[in-house]
Motif scaffolding. Sequence first.
Motif, PDB file in Angstrom:
ATOM      1  N   GLU A 193      -5.356   0.791  -4.060  1.00 52.35           N
ATOM      2  CA  GLU A 193      -5.504   1.288  -2.672  1.00 52.35           C
ATOM      3  C   GLU A 193      -4.273   0.922  -1.828  1.00 52.35           C
ATOM      4  O   GLU A 193      -3.730   1.745  -1.091  1.00 52.35           O
ATOM      5  N   ILE A 194      -3.839  -0.327  -1.980  1.00 56.73           N
ATOM      6  CA  ILE A 194      -2.650  -0.786  -1.224  1.00 56.73           C
ATOM      7  C   ILE A 194      -1.424   0.017  -1.645  1.00 56.73           C
ATOM      8  O   ILE A 194      -0.613   0.448  -0.818  1.00 56.73           O
ATOM      9  N   LEU A 197      -1.112   3.407   0.068  1.00 56.07           N
ATOM     10  CA  LEU A 197      -0.622   3.282   1.457  1.00 56.07           C
ATOM     11  C   LEU A 197       0.883   3.010   1.490  1.00 56.07           C
ATOM     12  O   LEU A 197       1.631   3.598   2.275  1.00 56.07           O
ATOM     13  N   SER A 200       2.928   6.128   0.574  1.00 59.66           N
ATOM     14  CA  SER A 200       3.000   7.087   1.684  1.00 59.66           C
ATOM     15  C   SER A 200       4.046   6.627   2.705  1.00 59.66           C
ATOM     16  O   SER A 200       4.838   7.416   3.224  1.00 59.66           O
ATOM     17  N   LEU A 201       4.061   5.326   2.958  1.00 60.74           N
ATOM     18  CA  LEU A 201       5.047   4.744   3.884  1.00 60.74           C
ATOM     19  C   LEU A 201       6.470   4.941   3.328  1.00 60.74           C
ATOM     20  O   LEU A 201       7.401   5.312   4.049  1.00 60.74           O
ATOM     21  N   ARG A 300       0.222   2.647   8.502  1.00 61.22           N
ATOM     22  CA  ARG A 300      -0.008   2.526   7.056  1.00 61.22           C
ATOM     23  C   ARG A 300       0.187   1.094   6.586  1.00 61.22           C
ATOM     24  O   ARG A 300      -0.547   0.598   5.750  1.00 61.22           O
ATOM     25  N   GLY A 303      -2.696  -0.872   7.593  1.00 59.67           N
ATOM     26  CA  GLY A 303      -3.809  -0.597   6.663  1.00 59.67           C
ATOM     27  C   GLY A 303      -3.675  -1.405   5.386  1.00 59.67           C
ATOM     28  O   GLY A 303      -4.647  -1.998   4.897  1.00 59.67           O
ATOM     29  N   ALA A 304      -2.455  -1.452   4.848  1.00 59.40           N
ATOM     30  CA  ALA A 304      -2.221  -2.205   3.602  1.00 59.40           C
ATOM     31  C   ALA A 304      -2.519  -3.685   3.815  1.00 59.40           C
ATOM     32  O   ALA A 304      -3.110  -4.351   2.954  1.00 59.40           O
TER      33      ALA A 304
END
Length: 451
Positions: A193-194, A197, A200-201, A300, A303-304
Motif C-alpha cells: 500500500e505504501i 502511494l 504515484s508521488l 500522498r 498518506g504513506a
Amino acid sequence: KSSLVVLPTGLGKTIIALLVMADRMKDGKKALMLSPTKPLVEQHAAYLRRVLNINPDQVAVFTGSVPPGSRERIWKSSRVIVSTPQVIENDVLTKRFGLEDVSLIVFDEAHRATGDYAYVYIAKKSREQAADPLILGITASPGSTPERINEVRQNLFIEHVELKTEQDADVAPYIYEKDVEWVKVDVPDKAAEIKILLDSLMDDRLNKLRGVGVFTGNHVNKRELLMLQAKLQASINKGGSPESYRAVSLLAEIMKIEHAVDLIQTQGVVPLKKYFDRLREEAESKGGSKATKRLMQDARLAGAIRVAGMADEVNPKTEKVKEIVVQQLRENPSSRIIVFTNFRDTAEFVARELAKIEGVRPVRFVGQASKLNDKGLTQKRQVEILDPFRAGEFNALIATSVAEEGLDIPSTDLVIFYEPVPSEIRSIQRRGRTGRNAVGRVVVLISKGTR
C-alpha cells in the motif's frame, strides 16, 4: 621496479608487501607502509610485528593520535613505520623528518592515489629525497576507467603493473565458489500500500522534471540521478538557468522518494518510519531544504506516513533472520554469524531483535560517520568489537556493508545478507577455504515481487 599489484580480496596482497619489505630492509634501511584508515594501520602493524624478523618495538604506528614531538623521535629509532598518509604528509611538509633513508613505501588501497590525496605528495617527495626509492602499490580495484588507472600509475611513478584475476592459473586453485542460498520472503500488505502511494508521488515528480526539459526517460536508477545531478550542478556553477535550479530541487525530492521506496522494499516498515521522522524533523527545522518541505506538504506522502504508522512492526525478513540464526546455533552452538544489511537503522533493529533470543549475543558494526541521533563507531571501537567476536564473546555481528575497506573480518560459519548487494556477495562467494576465509553458508534474503 616500482609496481602496482592488483589482486582479488583475501589473496595475500599484504604478504607480497611483507616479502618486498624484508628484501629491501637488509642493509638497515627503513620501510614505510601507508594505509587509509586507523584500523587498517593497526591491523598491518600487528601482522608485521608478528612475522618480521626484527624487534617488534621497531615497528611503529603513526596516526593523528601520536603527538608530533614523539613522532620525530620514534621515526629515528624505528625500522618500519605503518601510518595513515595525512600524518606523514604533514611531517614531511613541516620537515620533522625526510624520506632519505626510506628504501620502500607500500601504498595500501593504492587506487586512492588521485587528486590531492596525501599519497600523491608522499610519492613525489620519495622520488625527490630517497637515494634509491621503490614504490609498491597494492589494491583489489585499481579504478573503473583507463584515465583513473593511468592517474594512479603516474602519481605513484609505477613502472610495472602485476595483475591477477580469479581466472589466472596460479590463483584459481585458491578460489572456490560458494553456493549461495536465495531465500524469498513475503512483502506485508501495508508495505504494498505504501509503495503504491510512493510510486504515484514519484510519477508526479518525474513528470515535472520532464516538463523542465532535463529528463526524457520513463524510469530512474540512482546512478542516472546522480549523474544528472552532477551535470545540473555544473551548469549552475557556470551561472545556470532558472530551469536548472528548479530541476535540482525536483531531483532532491526524487532522491528522497527513491530512498523511501528502497527502504519499504528491502527493509520493512520500522526503518521507513525512522526515515519519515527524519524528513519531518528536517522540514520543521529552520535550515531544512525546500525539497523536503514541499514533499512533507504532499497528501500522498502524508498518506504513506499514516499507513506506515498503522503497520505491524514485524518484518518477515527479520523473522526469517531470527529463524535461520536459531537453526544455525542449534546445529552448532559455537558458530560465528555475520548479518550484512545496507542500512544502519536495520542493523540496529535486527541486533535488538536477535538480542531477545537466548544464546544469541549480537553486536552492531557500522562505519564512523554519525547521523542524526545515531553515533557512528570510532575506528578504535571497530577494532575493539572484532576481537571479542573472534574470541566468541559475541556470536553475531550485524554489519552495514562491511563498514571498512580491507578489515580482516574473522572466519564465519554463516553469512546472511538482509538484501542482495552484488559486490559483497561476490567477494564472499569467492572466498577460498584458507584460514580466515572459511565461510560455511551464505544466505541472501529477497522480498518477493520487488526489484
